[in-house]
Design a protein around this motif. Structure first.
Motif, PDB file in Angstrom:
ATOM      1  N   THR A 227      -1.391   0.880   2.391  1.00  6.39           N
ATOM      2  CA  THR A 227      -0.308   0.004   2.818  1.00  6.39           C
ATOM      3  C   THR A 227      -0.101   0.165   4.318  1.00  6.39           C
ATOM      4  O   THR A 227      -0.248   1.262   4.857  1.00  6.39           O
TER       5      THR A 227
ATOM      6  N   ARG B 155       2.694  -1.144   7.392  1.00 13.63           N
ATOM      7  CA  ARG B 155       3.974  -1.785   7.698  1.00 13.63           C
ATOM      8  C   ARG B 155       4.228  -1.693   9.196  1.00 13.63           C
ATOM      9  O   ARG B 155       3.985  -0.659   9.809  1.00 13.63           O
TER      10      ARG B 155
ATOM     11  N   ALA C  74       7.484  -8.847   9.179  1.00 14.59           N
ATOM     12  CA  ALA C  74       6.597  -8.668   8.036  1.00 14.59           C
ATOM     13  C   ALA C  74       5.254  -9.389   8.191  1.00 14.59           C
ATOM     14  O   ALA C  74       4.452  -9.367   7.277  1.00 14.59           O
TER      15      ALA C  74
ATOM     16  N   ASP D 202       2.351  -6.978   7.754  1.00 15.63           N
ATOM     17  CA  ASP D 202       2.459  -6.049   6.631  1.00 15.63           C
ATOM     18  C   ASP D 202       1.457  -6.405   5.545  1.00 15.63           C
ATOM     19  O   ASP D 202       1.283  -7.569   5.196  1.00 15.63           O
ATOM     20  N   SER D 203       0.797  -5.385   5.004  1.00 16.02           N
ATOM     21  CA  SER D 203      -0.192  -5.642   3.966  1.00 16.02           C
ATOM     22  C   SER D 203      -0.278  -4.471   2.996  1.00 16.02           C
ATOM     23  O   SER D 203       0.120  -3.353   3.302  1.00 16.02           O
TER      24      SER D 203
ATOM     25  N   LYS E 125      -3.209  -7.979  -0.084  1.00 17.73           N
ATOM     26  CA  LYS E 125      -1.992  -8.783  -0.166  1.00 17.73           C
ATOM     27  C   LYS E 125      -1.222  -8.661   1.142  1.00 17.73           C
ATOM     28  O   LYS E 125      -0.826  -7.574   1.534  1.00 17.73           O
ATOM     29  N   TYR E 126      -1.041  -9.818   1.795  1.00 12.51           N
ATOM     30  CA  TYR E 126      -0.218  -9.873   2.995  1.00 12.51           C
ATOM     31  C   TYR E 126       1.166 -10.362   2.600  1.00 12.51           C
ATOM     32  O   TYR E 126       1.308 -11.185   1.702  1.00 12.51           O
ATOM     33  N   THR E 127       2.187  -9.886   3.296  1.00 11.25           N
ATOM     34  CA  THR E 127       3.554 -10.282   2.992  1.00 11.25           C
ATOM     35  C   THR E 127       3.783 -11.763   3.279  1.00 11.25           C
ATOM     36  O   THR E 127       4.472 -12.440   2.528  1.00 11.25           O
ATOM     37  N   SER E 128       3.180 -12.290   4.360  1.00  7.93           N
ATOM     38  CA  SER E 128       3.502 -13.658   4.772  1.00  7.93           C
ATOM     39  C   SER E 128       2.375 -14.666   4.582  1.00  7.93           C
ATOM     40  O   SER E 128       2.544 -15.830   4.913  1.00  7.93           O
TER      41      SER E 128
END
Length: 174
Positions: A63, A65, A70, A73-74, A103-106
């Motif tokens: 992860t 951050r 965000a 963030d991934s 998985k990216y947050t955005s």
């Protein structure tokens, strides 16, 4: 000596934009820097089956951050299992099955699944090892829609001395 755990954590300051204010000293804080925290953990299991088959199974979780927003963030997950036939003379081979999810947050999630078999031919008289590989990959990394295609590759390792090594590999993937 069969179970292993690799882990790492990092906190650093990084530039937000390549076009923003740059600093020659990473300790200096400006409007174009942010704190980035990352964590990676990877348990694995390695061993040998009767009949000279080696195996390596691993799971990886990571992860990242950022302190700004965000956007960067991934979370990443990866699982793989590889079987190798121990060297018996000049020819050996391996089989790798692997799946990875990012998985990216955005933005959208990406997945990559592949299975590859590799044949190696060792020519000790010439300090040479030649490899050929082929398999199948199913992915949405380069396109929005998930696509599958066959992959192939070839490699060569030439190591005439302990201090000299040439390692080249070409791979055709989607």
């Amino acid at each position: 000596n069969q179970g292993f755990l690799e882990a790492s954590a990092n906190i650093s300051r990084e530039a937000i934009s390549a076009y923003g204010i740059q600093s020659s000293d990473p300790a200096l804080v400006n409007a174009n820097t942010t704190e980035v925290r990352s964590l990676r953990i990877s348990p694995s299991l390695r061993g040998q089956f009767p009949g000279l088959w080696n195996y390596d199974a691993r799971i990886e979780y990571g992860t990242t951050r950022s302190g700004t927003d965000a956007v960067g963030d991934s979370t990443a997950g990866k699982a793989s299992v590889q079987f190798n036939r121990s060297q018996q003379g000049r020819v050996s081979w391996s089989l790798l099955a692997q799946t990875a999810v990012l998985k990216y947050t955005s933005t959208r999630d990406t997945t990559d699944e592949r299975i590859v078999t590799t044949a190696n031919v060792d020519v000790p008289e010439a300090d040479l090892k030649v490899s050929l590989d082929g398999g199948y990959e199913h992915s949405n990394v380069t396109t929005v829609d998930t696509q599958g295609d066959y992959t192939w590759g070839a490699g060569i390792v030439w190591a005439p001395s302990p201090r000299t090594r040439l390692d080249a590999h070409y791979e055709k993937r989607q």
